[in-house]
Design a protein around this motif. Structure first.
Motif, PDB file in Angstrom:
ATOM      1  N   ASN A 180       0.831  -1.206   0.000  1.00 46.27           N
ATOM      2  CA  ASN A 180       0.000   0.000   0.000  1.00 46.27           C
ATOM      3  C   ASN A 180       0.865   1.255   0.000  1.00 46.27           C
ATOM      4  OD1 ASN A 180      -3.033  -0.225   0.059  1.00 46.27           O
ATOM      5  ND2 ASN A 180      -2.541  -1.779   1.583  1.00 46.27           N
ATOM      6  N   GLU A 181       1.963   1.234   0.741  1.00 47.30           N
ATOM      7  CA  GLU A 181       2.877   2.371   0.714  1.00 47.30           C
ATOM      8  C   GLU A 181       3.461   2.555  -0.682  1.00 47.30           C
ATOM      9  OE1 GLU A 181       4.254   1.774   5.392  1.00 47.30           O
ATOM     10  OE2 GLU A 181       5.468   0.981   3.734  1.00 47.30           O
ATOM     11  N   LEU A 182       3.857   1.463  -1.308  1.00 47.94           N
ATOM     12  CA  LEU A 182       4.400   1.533  -2.659  1.00 47.94           C
ATOM     13  C   LEU A 182       3.368   2.117  -3.626  1.00 47.94           C
ATOM     14  CD1 LEU A 182       4.488  -0.128  -5.598  1.00 47.94           C
ATOM     15  CD2 LEU A 182       6.610   0.858  -4.724  1.00 47.94           C
ATOM     16  N   ALA A 183       2.133   1.667  -3.529  1.00 53.73           N
ATOM     17  CA  ALA A 183       1.079   2.155  -4.427  1.00 53.73           C
ATOM     18  C   ALA A 183       0.884   3.655  -4.293  1.00 53.73           C
ATOM     19  CB  ALA A 183      -0.231   1.416  -4.147  1.00 53.73           C
ATOM     20  N   GLY A 184       1.166   4.195  -3.106  1.00 51.57           N
ATOM     21  CA  GLY A 184       1.018   5.626  -2.893  1.00 51.57           C
ATOM     22  C   GLY A 184       1.991   6.472  -3.686  1.00 51.57           C
ATOM     23  N   HIS A 185       3.024   5.877  -4.265  1.00 52.86           N
ATOM     24  CA  HIS A 185       3.996   6.599  -5.079  1.00 52.86           C
ATOM     25  C   HIS A 185       3.575   6.664  -6.558  1.00 52.86           C
ATOM     26  CE1 HIS A 185       7.253   6.806  -2.033  1.00 52.86           C
ATOM     27  NE2 HIS A 185       6.775   5.645  -1.614  1.00 52.86           N
ATOM     28  N   LEU A 186       2.505   5.967  -6.913  1.00 53.28           N
ATOM     29  CA  LEU A 186       2.113   5.864  -8.324  1.00 53.28           C
ATOM     30  C   LEU A 186       1.026   6.873  -8.676  1.00 53.28           C
ATOM     31  CD1 LEU A 186       1.998   1.969  -8.630  1.00 53.28           C
ATOM     32  CD2 LEU A 186       3.581   3.478  -9.866  1.00 53.28           C
ATOM     33  N   ASN A 187       1.106   7.382  -9.901  1.00 53.14           N
ATOM     34  CA  ASN A 187       0.033   8.201 -10.457  1.00 53.14           C
ATOM     35  C   ASN A 187      -1.189   7.326 -10.713  1.00 53.14           C
ATOM     36  OD1 ASN A 187       1.315  10.770 -10.654  1.00 53.14           O
ATOM     37  ND2 ASN A 187       2.459  10.061 -12.443  1.00 53.14           N
ATOM     38  N   PRO A 188      -2.371   7.923 -10.878  1.00 52.92           N
ATOM     39  CA  PRO A 188      -3.550   7.138 -11.275  1.00 52.92           C
ATOM     40  C   PRO A 188      -3.259   6.337 -12.549  1.00 52.92           C
ATOM     41  CG  PRO A 188      -4.213   9.336 -10.633  1.00 52.92           C
ATOM     42  CD  PRO A 188      -2.705   9.344 -10.656  1.00 52.92           C
ATOM     43  N   GLY A 189      -3.597   5.058 -12.521  1.00 47.70           N
ATOM     44  CA  GLY A 189      -3.298   4.188 -13.653  1.00 47.70           C
ATOM     45  C   GLY A 189      -1.852   3.768 -13.731  1.00 47.70           C
ATOM     46  N   GLY A 190      -1.087   4.041 -12.660  1.00 43.15           N
ATOM     47  CA  GLY A 190       0.321   3.670 -12.646  1.00 43.15           C
ATOM     48  C   GLY A 190       0.519   2.183 -12.418  1.00 43.15           C
ATOM     49  N   VAL A 191       1.698   1.690 -12.787  1.00 46.28           N
ATOM     50  CA  VAL A 191       1.984   0.252 -12.772  1.00 46.28           C
ATOM     51  C   VAL A 191       3.185  -0.056 -11.886  1.00 46.28           C
ATOM     52  CG1 VAL A 191       2.756  -1.706 -14.181  1.00 46.28           C
ATOM     53  CG2 VAL A 191       0.994  -0.160 -15.043  1.00 46.28           C
ATOM     54  N   PHE A 192       3.018  -1.068 -11.054  1.00 47.26           N
ATOM     55  CA  PHE A 192       4.110  -1.656 -10.287  1.00 47.26           C
ATOM     56  C   PHE A 192       4.380  -3.045 -10.834  1.00 47.26           C
ATOM     57  CE2 PHE A 192       4.988  -4.645  -6.656  1.00 47.26           C
ATOM     58  CZ  PHE A 192       6.354  -4.367  -6.576  1.00 47.26           C
ATOM     59  N   ALA A 193       5.651  -3.345 -11.128  1.00 51.99           N
ATOM     60  CA  ALA A 193       6.011  -4.669 -11.630  1.00 51.99           C
ATOM     61  C   ALA A 193       7.200  -5.202 -10.854  1.00 51.99           C
ATOM     62  CB  ALA A 193       6.328  -4.628 -13.114  1.00 51.99           C
ATOM     63  N   LEU A 194       7.210  -6.510 -10.681  1.00 48.32           N
ATOM     64  CA  LEU A 194       8.221  -7.184  -9.865  1.00 48.32           C
ATOM     65  C   LEU A 194       8.742  -8.410 -10.594  1.00 48.32           C
ATOM     66  CD1 LEU A 194       9.560  -7.736  -6.974  1.00 48.32           C
ATOM     67  CD2 LEU A 194       7.560  -9.184  -6.562  1.00 48.32           C
ATOM     68  N   TRP A 195      10.080  -8.551 -10.617  1.00 54.68           N
ATOM     69  CA  TRP A 195      10.715  -9.764 -11.116  1.00 54.68           C
ATOM     70  C   TRP A 195      10.892 -10.747  -9.970  1.00 54.68           C
ATOM     71  CZ3 TRP A 195      15.228 -11.860  -9.251  1.00 54.68           C
ATOM     72  CH2 TRP A 195      15.762 -12.940  -9.970  1.00 54.68           C
ATOM     73  N   SER A 196      10.717 -12.036 -10.271  1.00 55.05           N
ATOM     74  CA  SER A 196      10.959 -13.085  -9.285  1.00 55.05           C
ATOM     75  C   SER A 196      11.668 -14.248  -9.957  1.00 55.05           C
ATOM     76  CB  SER A 196       9.639 -13.564  -8.667  1.00 55.05           C
ATOM     77  OG  SER A 196       9.858 -14.668  -7.793  1.00 55.05           O
ATOM     78  N   ASP A 197      12.610 -14.838  -9.257  1.00 58.13           N
ATOM     79  CA  ASP A 197      13.396 -15.941  -9.803  1.00 58.13           C
ATOM     80  C   ASP A 197      12.595 -17.224  -9.925  1.00 58.13           C
ATOM     81  OD1 ASP A 197      15.847 -16.970 -10.787  1.00 58.13           O
ATOM     82  OD2 ASP A 197      16.266 -17.896  -8.856  1.00 58.13           O
ATOM     83  N   ASP A 198      11.454 -17.310  -9.252  1.00 58.58           N
ATOM     84  CA  ASP A 198      10.603 -18.498  -9.310  1.00 58.58           C
ATOM     85  C   ASP A 198       9.407 -18.259 -10.235  1.00 58.58           C
ATOM     86  OD1 ASP A 198      12.199 -19.874  -7.559  1.00 58.58           O
ATOM     87  OD2 ASP A 198      10.974 -19.453  -5.789  1.00 58.58           O
ATOM     88  N   PRO A 199       8.723 -19.331 -10.652  1.00 56.37           N
ATOM     89  CA  PRO A 199       7.467 -19.153 -11.396  1.00 56.37           C
ATOM     90  C   PRO A 199       6.443 -18.424 -10.537  1.00 56.37           C
ATOM     91  CG  PRO A 199       8.281 -21.414 -11.575  1.00 56.37           C
ATOM     92  CD  PRO A 199       9.106 -20.744 -10.518  1.00 56.37           C
TER      93      PRO A 199
END
Length: 241
Positions: free
Chosen positions: A179-198
């Protein structure tokens, strides 16, 4: 001809011994690759960056604005940042890197993408803790523009949400942290994360508790060491428009 193996740098950091190595793989016709190790753990290799590139491509496609502002958590070997900058709509990109030697490798052109990133006027690399900055929306990620919201945040630091480089990172992978991370995004903004596992359902469900739109992608790539394929995950989540 370059040697088969060369250690380009090795330094002690708060997280342990960090080393940059360059190797030539004879099974790949002498192809030169770069590897980063933290202690006994392999952090990254220039041989495997399909998922990092795909993460940037997926995120860019989810935002239709003509001018994009991007934050990248974790510089690594630079593939995530370079893939983001490949879109001419990106007007500014801030990379937050915790380990100072990694920044030095790029500035001193010890890694293949160093000169490309350091000479791109859109790209700013700062030495700081991504997770600490994420906790403070008023601070934001760019020290020159406190509280500035952005369109895309790409994260490539921990191995997976469950296998983190430091135990303090675990708080980020909670409803409060996201939720804190989402607060840094503009409306319609995207957060993406890489993970070494499926993709893991538990983390997809966690993202869905915070973001109204969530996608979990599987990225397959060839592994010449095993002769087969490997899988990484890319999670992409978008805020309300």
């Amino acid at each position: 001809m370059d040697p088969l193996f060369e250690e380009l740098d090795c330094q002690q950091t708060r997280l342990g011994e960090l080393s940059l190595r360059r190797r030539r793989l004879m099974q790949l016709d002498g192809r030169q690759i770069y590897e980063v190790k933290l202690g006994d753990d392999f952090l990254m290799s220039s041989l495997f960056h399909a998922a990092e590139t795909k993460m940037a491509e997926i995120s860019r496609a989810m935002v239709s604005k003509s001018d994009l502002t991007v934050v990248v958590g974790g510089l690594g070997l630079g593939y995530t940042a370079a893939a983001a900058l490949a879109d001419p709509r990106v007007r500014s990109l801030v990379v937050v890197e915790y380990l100072a030697p990694v920044i030095s490798w790029h500035k001193n052109n010890l890694v293949p993408l160093g000169n490309q990133l350091c000479t791109d006027p859109r790209c700013k690399i700062i030495h700081d803790d991504f997770f600490a900055r994420s906790r403070d929306v008023l601070q934001g990620f760019d020290p020159d523009f406190p509280g500035k919201k952005v369109d895309i945040i790409l994260l490539d630091i921990d191995h997976t949400p469950n296998r983190v480089l430091h135990r303090s990172n675990t708080r980020f992978y909670t409803p409060d942290g996201l939720n804190e991370l989402a607060g840094h995004l503009n409306p319609g903004g995207v957060f993406a994360l890489w993970s070494d596992d499926p993709p893991e359902k538990a983390f997809t469900d966690l993202l869905e508790s915070v973001f109204p739109e969530v996608h979990a992608h599987t990225v397959n790539f060839k592994n010449p060491f095993t002769g087969g394929t490997a899988e990484n995950a890319v999670y992409a989540a978008r805020t309300d428009k």
